[in-house]
Design a protein around this motif. Sequence first.
Motif, short mmCIF file in Angstrom:
data_model
loop_
_atom_site.label_atom_id
_atom_site.label_comp_id
_atom_site.label_asym_id
_atom_site.label_seq_id
_atom_site.Cartn_x
_atom_site.Cartn_y
_atom_site.Cartn_z
N UNK A 18 14.42 19.91 41.89
CA UNK A 18 15.03 20.62 40.77
C UNK A 18 14.71 22.11 40.88
N UNK A 19 15.15 22.89 39.93
CA UNK A 19 14.98 24.35 39.98
C UNK A 19 13.52 24.77 40.00
N UNK A 20 12.65 23.95 39.43
CA UNK A 20 11.23 24.31 39.40
C UNK A 20 10.48 23.80 40.64
N UNK A 21 11.20 23.16 41.56
CA UNK A 21 10.59 22.71 42.80
C UNK A 21 10.06 21.29 42.80
N UNK A 22 10.23 20.57 41.71
CA UNK A 22 9.75 19.19 41.64
C UNK A 22 10.76 18.26 42.31
N UNK A 23 10.25 17.31 43.10
CA UNK A 23 11.14 16.35 43.76
C UNK A 23 11.73 15.41 42.72
N UNK A 24 13.05 15.29 42.76
CA UNK A 24 13.74 14.42 41.82
C UNK A 24 14.48 13.28 42.53
N UNK A 25 14.47 13.31 43.85
CA UNK A 25 15.15 12.24 44.56
C UNK A 25 15.37 12.55 46.02
N UNK A 26 16.30 11.78 46.60
CA UNK A 26 16.63 11.90 48.02
C UNK A 26 18.13 11.76 48.20
N UNK A 27 18.67 12.49 49.15
CA UNK A 27 20.06 12.32 49.57
C UNK A 27 20.06 11.74 50.97
N UNK A 28 21.12 11.03 51.31
CA UNK A 28 21.35 10.61 52.68
C UNK A 28 22.41 11.55 53.23
N UNK A 29 22.15 12.07 54.44
CA UNK A 29 23.00 13.11 55.02
C UNK A 29 23.41 12.69 56.43
#
Length: 162
Positions: A18-29
């Motif tokens: 997120x904007x504050x740098x906290x991990x919120x998840x993962x994407x597959x690319x």
Amino acid sequence: MLEKSKSFDGFYTEEVRDRSGHRIGFDIVRVRDPERRSSLARLKNLTDARQASEHQVGNYSVFLDNFEVIALPVLDLDTDLLFIDEIGKMELFSKDFKKKVTNIFFGSSKRASVIGTIPQMHKVPRQHAELFEKFHADERIKIVNVSRENRNNLPKEIIRLL
């Protein structure tokens, strides 16, 4: 050697913050088409009822359909070099993914080279332990442990192994 490879593809997981740098998840690319990406997992508290998933890892809801749409077709491509990041808890919710990976490494697949990431054995879910034991036991598979000390030299090491 990598430069002799005619083709490569695969997928990788990327942290989403997120904007504050906290991990919120993962994407597959998708490796060859990074614009082709989808949500692999998000924090449960960020998903609404429509996004609810029966698949959970820790605080994350895993979106299996999104994963399979990106990953499964890539595993069927006839490439000289295949990247699979990663063969882990979230990805192994897919029975089709597990079947395809098992065939790629231990079946009739004729892949020249595969670069994949796997968890450390003590982090492997019990129901998948047999698969990871096979990875470790197969002499054709070279497992390189990643550490803070060696991570910056890994690209050179991988090219040397290829």
